[in-house]
Motif scaffolding. Structure first.
Motif, PDB file in Angstrom:
ATOM      1  N   VAL A 120       0.870  -1.170   0.000  1.00  0.00           N
ATOM      2  CA  VAL A 120       0.000   0.000   0.000  1.00  0.00           C
ATOM      3  C   VAL A 120       0.910   1.225   0.000  1.00  0.00           C
ATOM      4  N   ALA A 121       0.909   1.938  -1.119  1.00  0.00           N
ATOM      5  CA  ALA A 121       1.783   3.103  -1.234  1.00  0.00           C
ATOM      6  C   ALA A 121       1.055   4.196  -1.995  1.00  0.00           C
ATOM      7  N   PRO A 122       1.155   5.406  -1.591  1.00  0.00           N
ATOM      8  CA  PRO A 122       1.825   5.838  -0.365  1.00  0.00           C
ATOM      9  C   PRO A 122       0.954   5.538   0.850  1.00  0.00           C
ATOM     10  N   TYR A 123       1.615   5.281   1.944  1.00  0.00           N
ATOM     11  CA  TYR A 123       0.935   5.062   3.221  1.00  0.00           C
ATOM     12  C   TYR A 123       1.541   6.061   4.194  1.00  0.00           C
ATOM     13  N   ASP A 124       0.979   7.250   4.200  1.00  0.00           N
ATOM     14  CA  ASP A 124       1.533   8.303   5.050  1.00  0.00           C
ATOM     15  C   ASP A 124       0.768   8.389   6.365  1.00  0.00           C
ATOM     16  N   ALA A 125       1.161   9.304   7.199  1.00  0.00           N
ATOM     17  CA  ALA A 125       0.584   9.422   8.540  1.00  0.00           C
ATOM     18  C   ALA A 125      -0.855   9.924   8.515  1.00  0.00           C
ATOM     19  N   GLY A 126      -1.281  10.509   7.413  1.00  0.00           N
ATOM     20  CA  GLY A 126      -2.641  11.055   7.374  1.00  0.00           C
ATOM     21  C   GLY A 126      -2.776  12.115   8.452  1.00  0.00           C
ATOM     22  N   GLY A 127      -3.787  12.037   9.278  1.00  0.00           N
ATOM     23  CA  GLY A 127      -3.984  13.001  10.358  1.00  0.00           C
ATOM     24  C   GLY A 127      -3.323  12.580  11.654  1.00  0.00           C
ATOM     25  N   HIS A 128      -2.454  11.592  11.610  1.00  0.00           N
ATOM     26  CA  HIS A 128      -1.804  11.071  12.817  1.00  0.00           C
ATOM     27  C   HIS A 128      -0.348  11.529  12.882  1.00  0.00           C
ATOM     28  N   ALA A 129       0.259  11.352  14.028  1.00  0.00           N
ATOM     29  CA  ALA A 129       1.644  11.785  14.218  1.00  0.00           C
ATOM     30  C   ALA A 129       2.640  10.913  13.458  1.00  0.00           C
ATOM     31  N   SER A 130       2.291   9.649  13.183  1.00  0.00           N
ATOM     32  CA  SER A 130       3.194   8.743  12.477  1.00  0.00           C
ATOM     33  C   SER A 130       2.386   7.687  11.736  1.00  0.00           C
ATOM     34  N   VAL A 131       3.051   6.979  10.828  1.00  0.00           N
ATOM     35  CA  VAL A 131       2.362   5.900  10.116  1.00  0.00           C
ATOM     36  C   VAL A 131       1.969   4.782  11.075  1.00  0.00           C
ATOM     37  N   ARG A 132       2.780   4.561  12.097  1.00  0.00           N
ATOM     38  CA  ARG A 132       2.450   3.528  13.096  1.00  0.00           C
ATOM     39  C   ARG A 132       1.164   3.890  13.839  1.00  0.00           C
ATOM     40  N   GLN A 133       1.054   5.155  14.223  1.00  0.00           N
ATOM     41  CA  GLN A 133      -0.161   5.586  14.923  1.00  0.00           C
ATOM     42  C   GLN A 133      -1.379   5.481  14.009  1.00  0.00           C
ATOM     43  N   ARG A 134      -1.198   5.793  12.747  1.00  0.00           N
ATOM     44  CA  ARG A 134      -2.306   5.639  11.797  1.00  0.00           C
ATOM     45  C   ARG A 134      -2.720   4.176  11.712  1.00  0.00           C
ATOM     46  N   TYR A 135      -1.756   3.289  11.584  1.00  0.00           N
ATOM     47  CA  TYR A 135      -2.057   1.862  11.460  1.00  0.00           C
ATOM     48  C   TYR A 135      -2.790   1.340  12.699  1.00  0.00           C
ATOM     49  N   VAL A 136      -2.306   1.718  13.873  1.00  0.00           N
ATOM     50  CA  VAL A 136      -2.952   1.280  15.124  1.00  0.00           C
ATOM     51  C   VAL A 136      -4.386   1.811  15.190  1.00  0.00           C
ATOM     52  N   ALA A 137      -4.582   3.063  14.812  1.00  0.00           N
ATOM     53  CA  ALA A 137      -5.932   3.646  14.824  1.00  0.00           C
ATOM     54  C   ALA A 137      -6.853   2.919  13.845  1.00  0.00           C
ATOM     55  N   GLU A 138      -6.339   2.597  12.657  1.00  0.00           N
ATOM     56  CA  GLU A 138      -7.145   1.858  11.680  1.00  0.00           C
ATOM     57  C   GLU A 138      -7.485   0.460  12.185  1.00  0.00           C
ATOM     58  N   ARG A 139      -6.544  -0.169  12.847  1.00  0.00           N
ATOM     59  CA  ARG A 139      -6.793  -1.519  13.378  1.00  0.00           C
ATOM     60  C   ARG A 139      -7.851  -1.466  14.484  1.00  0.00           C
ATOM     61  N   LYS A 140      -7.747  -0.468  15.357  1.00  0.00           N
ATOM     62  CA  LYS A 140      -8.753  -0.316  16.423  1.00  0.00           C
ATOM     63  C   LYS A 140     -10.138  -0.093  15.827  1.00  0.00           C
ATOM     64  N   GLN A 141     -10.215   0.733  14.797  1.00  0.00           N
ATOM     65  CA  GLN A 141     -11.492   0.986  14.131  1.00  0.00           C
ATOM     66  C   GLN A 141     -12.047  -0.302  13.519  1.00  0.00           C
ATOM     67  N   PHE A 142     -11.188  -1.061  12.859  1.00  0.00           N
ATOM     68  CA  PHE A 142     -11.614  -2.325  12.261  1.00  0.00           C
ATOM     69  C   PHE A 142     -12.156  -3.278  13.328  1.00  0.00           C
ATOM     70  N   CYS A 143     -11.435  -3.400  14.435  1.00  0.00           N
ATOM     71  CA  CYS A 143     -11.859  -4.308  15.504  1.00  0.00           C
ATOM     72  C   CYS A 143     -13.178  -3.845  16.129  1.00  0.00           C
ATOM     73  N   SER A 144     -13.348  -2.544  16.286  1.00  0.00           N
ATOM     74  CA  SER A 144     -14.605  -2.010  16.832  1.00  0.00           C
ATOM     75  C   SER A 144     -15.779  -2.349  15.913  1.00  0.00           C
ATOM     76  N   GLU A 145     -15.586  -2.159  14.624  1.00  0.00           N
ATOM     77  CA  GLU A 145     -16.646  -2.445  13.662  1.00  0.00           C
ATOM     78  C   GLU A 145     -16.948  -3.937  13.594  1.00  0.00           C
ATOM     79  N   LEU A 146     -15.908  -4.768  13.685  1.00  0.00           N
ATOM     80  CA  LEU A 146     -16.094  -6.222  13.663  1.00  0.00           C
ATOM     81  C   LEU A 146     -16.902  -6.680  14.878  1.00  0.00           C
ATOM     82  N   ALA A 147     -16.555  -6.149  16.044  1.00  0.00           N
ATOM     83  CA  ALA A 147     -17.281  -6.504  17.272  1.00  0.00           C
ATOM     84  C   ALA A 147     -18.711  -5.970  17.245  1.00  0.00           C
TER      85      ALA A 147
END
Length: 186
Positions: free
Chosen positions: A78-105
């Motif tokens: 997945v490119a480009p994969y930038d930070a978006g509105g987050h401080a880092s790409v890692r924080q973006r990824y963690v936020a996306e994963r949390k959102q996915f898990c919330s929606e799945l539950a």
């Protein structure tokens, strides 16, 4: 004819720079999967009869031929994969994963069962995440990398195991090796 000290230094500098530049030229290939497809790793996976591998323009798809049950995987960039509105790409990824898990539950279609963040060989930083539904277990292996043009990218393999199939976690080393091959740090 002997080289003078300045000429010797110049020759050594040119040799050193060519050692740095030549591997980078192979890295800058138009085909982002070339480092993996030309390495022989995919051929060996097929020759041993363990995997059917299909190389697509934007992904590599794997089907396990020897697993207990249906196991498939998809490696993609997945490119480009930038930070978006987050401080880092890692924080973006963690936020996306949390959102996915919330929606799945919330949908009651499944649940997230694990999420692990760790550093691997060299500067590579990995995430392992797993979720399950009534019919399958899915395991995601993700890492962040600088792409050919210096832009941040996400290299990710998603492994799906059908009901009763081998655990996708057991396959992570195989795919981590393939993913690392797509980086300069292999």
């Amino acid at each position: 004819m002997a080289l003078l000290p300045k000429e010797t230094l110049w020759v050594k500098t040119c040799l050193f720079l060519s050692c740095l530049i030549v591997p980078h030229l192979a890295w800058a290939s138009d085909n982002r999967f070339a480092r993996l497809t030309k390495s022989g790793l995919l051929d060996r996976a097929e020759e041993r009869g363990g995997w059917d591998v299909t190389v697509l323009p934007n992904a590599i798809e794997y089907t396990c031929l020897v697993c207990d049950g249906e196991v498939t995987a998809r490696l993609e960039i997945v490119a480009p994969y930038d930070a978006g509105g987050h401080a880092s790409v890692r924080q973006r990824y963690v936020a996306e994963r949390k959102q996915f898990c919330s929606e799945l539950a919330a949908s009651q279609d499944g649940r997230c069962v694990s999420f692990k963040d760790f550093s691997g060989r060299g500067p590579l930083h990995w995430f392992h995440a797993a979720h399950e539904t009534d019919t399958s277990r899915t395991f995601c292996i993700s890492l962040f990398n600088q792409g050919n043009s210096g832009e941040p990218e996400l290299i990710q393999t998603t492994i799906r195991a059908g009901e009763g199939a081998s655990s996708p976690l057991q396959l992570s080393g195989f795919f981590m090796h393939h993913m690392a091959r797509l980086t300069l740090w292999f």
